[in-house]
Design an enzyme around this catalytic site. Structure first.
Site, mmCIF file in Angstrom:
data_model
loop_
_atom_site.group_PDB
_atom_site.id
_atom_site.type_symbol
_atom_site.label_atom_id
_atom_site.label_comp_id
_atom_site.label_asym_id
_atom_site.label_seq_id
_atom_site.Cartn_x
_atom_site.Cartn_y
_atom_site.Cartn_z
ATOM 1 N N GLU A 169 9.613 -4.223 10.030
ATOM 2 C CA GLU A 169 10.122 -3.138 9.400
ATOM 3 C C GLU A 169 10.588 -2.448 10.415
ATOM 4 O O GLU A 169 10.225 -1.956 11.393
ATOM 5 C CB GLU A 169 8.783 -2.360 8.966
ATOM 6 C CG GLU A 169 9.115 -0.896 8.101
ATOM 7 C CD GLU A 169 8.159 -0.335 7.213
ATOM 8 O OE1 GLU A 169 7.251 -1.136 7.012
ATOM 9 O OE2 GLU A 169 8.321 0.781 6.783
ATOM 10 N N ASP B 298 -1.111 -6.288 0.094
ATOM 11 C CA ASP B 298 -1.429 -5.327 1.105
ATOM 12 C C ASP B 298 -2.988 -5.261 1.600
ATOM 13 O O ASP B 298 -3.432 -5.025 0.495
ATOM 14 C CB ASP B 298 -0.770 -4.114 1.389
ATOM 15 C CG ASP B 298 0.566 -3.812 2.136
ATOM 16 O OD1 ASP B 298 0.542 -4.710 3.151
ATOM 17 O OD2 ASP B 298 1.390 -3.027 2.187
ATOM 18 N N ASP C 22 0.871 -1.304 0.016
ATOM 19 C CA ASP C 22 -0.034 -0.077 -0.018
ATOM 20 C C ASP C 22 0.756 1.328 -0.075
ATOM 21 O O ASP C 22 0.183 2.324 0.066
ATOM 22 C CB ASP C 22 -0.920 0.179 1.045
ATOM 23 C CG ASP C 22 -0.262 0.095 2.435
ATOM 24 O OD1 ASP C 22 0.756 -0.254 2.738
ATOM 25 O OD2 ASP C 22 -1.133 -0.115 3.446
ATOM 26 N N SER C 23 2.184 0.906 0.000
ATOM 27 C CA SER C 23 3.233 2.039 -0.403
ATOM 28 C C SER C 23 2.875 2.797 -1.482
ATOM 29 O O SER C 23 3.150 3.957 -1.987
ATOM 30 C CB SER C 23 4.492 1.663 -0.232
ATOM 31 O OG SER C 23 4.464 0.798 -0.973
ATOM 32 N N LYS D 64 -1.155 -9.465 3.248
ATOM 33 C CA LYS D 64 -0.224 -8.969 4.255
ATOM 34 C C LYS D 64 -1.218 -7.930 5.156
ATOM 35 O O LYS D 64 -1.885 -7.112 4.571
ATOM 36 C CB LYS D 64 0.757 -8.042 3.796
ATOM 37 C CG LYS D 64 1.792 -7.650 4.863
ATOM 38 C CD LYS D 64 3.062 -7.057 4.480
ATOM 39 C CE LYS D 64 3.252 -5.805 3.803
ATOM 40 N NZ LYS D 64 2.894 -4.659 4.661
ATOM 41 N N GLU E 203 -0.861 -5.564 8.419
ATOM 42 C CA GLU E 203 -0.210 -4.772 9.539
ATOM 43 C C GLU E 203 -0.575 -4.922 11.054
ATOM 44 O O GLU E 203 -1.890 -4.871 11.129
ATOM 45 C CB GLU E 203 -0.194 -3.109 9.343
ATOM 46 C CG GLU E 203 0.667 -2.878 8.005
ATOM 47 C CD GLU E 203 0.850 -1.336 7.873
ATOM 48 O OE1 GLU E 203 0.716 -0.497 9.002
ATOM 49 O OE2 GLU E 203 1.184 -1.161 6.916
HETATM 50 O O1 KIV Z 1 3.571 -1.146 1.608
HETATM 51 C C1 KIV Z 1 4.769 -1.330 1.602
HETATM 52 O O2 KIV Z 1 5.458 -1.329 0.420
HETATM 53 C C2 KIV Z 1 5.391 -2.191 2.295
HETATM 54 C C3 KIV Z 1 6.800 -2.475 2.515
HETATM 55 C C4 KIV Z 1 7.422 -1.340 2.691
HETATM 56 C C5 KIV Z 1 7.231 -3.575 3.394
HETATM 57 O O3 KIV Z 1 4.596 -2.809 3.498
#
Ligand code: KIV
Length: 275
Positions: A192, A94, A55-56, A123, A125
């Site tokens: 992280e 994510d 989600d970056s 994924k 968090e």
């Molecule tokens: O959103 C993302 O790209 C991430 C990585 C930085 C681990 O969660």
């Protein structure tokens, strides 16, 4: 056609079993973020094992200040593109902010990422508060990667993008949460921005692959944001990243140099790690 074993392995689809075998054999896992079909193909050709649709993308693609505005629709859209561009990599997507508030909501979001996006794993968090959700998903055939340490979706609670787990009580909590998430069924963990020693301890304590970002060289693998690898991060790149484009001079060379540096353990070095 008779192909040598090395060529057959290079073409084989990467699965969670491949990643588990790599952990057991001490072979480093190379993970990179990808957000579209073109870069998914280039990252895969460079040898990346796992493509993380992070989600970056909210920050590096959409231009937001944080990852919070990213929606499940956005993640499905980008994950589907990455799936179309990839033939053999393991694809992790994510779960964005507010897509996993309850186990039921998490199941709906994860279902879309897998069915419409083609993700192989999602994924999430968070630590102890996510244990019930991870259990709920993994008992329903949704593979989960947990994410501990710096949690970008909690940025307004944390007050900034800082190293986590430096205080002994925080380090103890992260280690305990990592074990709880593995017990709940998580099959991979992203750690992280934590001190190198803590990351080593977590990696040694878990049987699932632990992928570090700003967590030193002792993890089973590394992940970086594509834009950081290519030196095109909007604003300042994080101190734990490395601009591989500056060294290689072209996109494919930079991606290959990143994968090679993860594999041979030269990335991250002490200058990209926290004590
Ligand atoms: O959103 C993302 O790209 C991430 C990585 C930085 C681990 O969660």
């Amino acid at each position: 056609m008779h192909l040598p074993d090395s060529e057959k392995n290079r073409m084989k689809k990467i699965t969670i079993s491949t990643l588990n075998r790599m952990k057991s054999a001490g072979e480093k896992i190379a993970v990179i973020t990808a957000y579209d079909a073109g870069f998914a193909r280039l990252c895969e050709e460079a040898g990346a094992d796992v493509l993380l649709v992070g989600d970056s993308l909210g920050m590096v693609v959409q231009g937001h200040e944080s990852t919070l505005p990213v929606t499940v629709d956005d993640m499905v859209y980008h994950t589907a593109m990455v799936s179309r561009g990839s033939e053999r990599a393991f694809i992790v997507a994510d779960m964005p902010f507010m897509s996993h508030g309850t186990p039921r909501q998490a199941l709906d979001s994860a279902g879309r990422l897998m069915k419409e996006g083609g993700a192989h794993m999602v994924k999430i968090e968070g630590g102890e508060p996510q244990v019930e959700t991870v259990h709920h998903l993994t008992r329903r055939a949704v593979p989960v990667c947990a994410h501990l340490g710096l949690l970008p979706q909690s940025i307004h609670q944390l007050g900034g993008y800082r190293v986590q787990g430096r205080e002994p009580h925080e380090a103890e909590r992260i280690l305990k949460e990592a074990c709880l998430l593995e017990e709940a069924g998580a099959q991979m963990l992203v750690l992280e921005c934590v001190p190198e020693l803590l990351a080593r301890e977590v990696t040694a304590s878990l049987s699932i692959p632990v992928i570090g970002i700003g967590a030193g060289s002792g993890c089973d693998g590394q992940v970086l944001v594509l834009h950081d690898v290519l030196g095109i991060t909007p604003g300042d790149a994080p101190s734990f990243s490395r601009d591989f484009m500056a060294e290689a001079g072209n996109v494919q060379g930079a991606l290959e140099a990143y994968v090679a540096s993860v594999r041979d353990g030269s990335f991250p070095g002490p200058e990209q790690s926290f004590q």
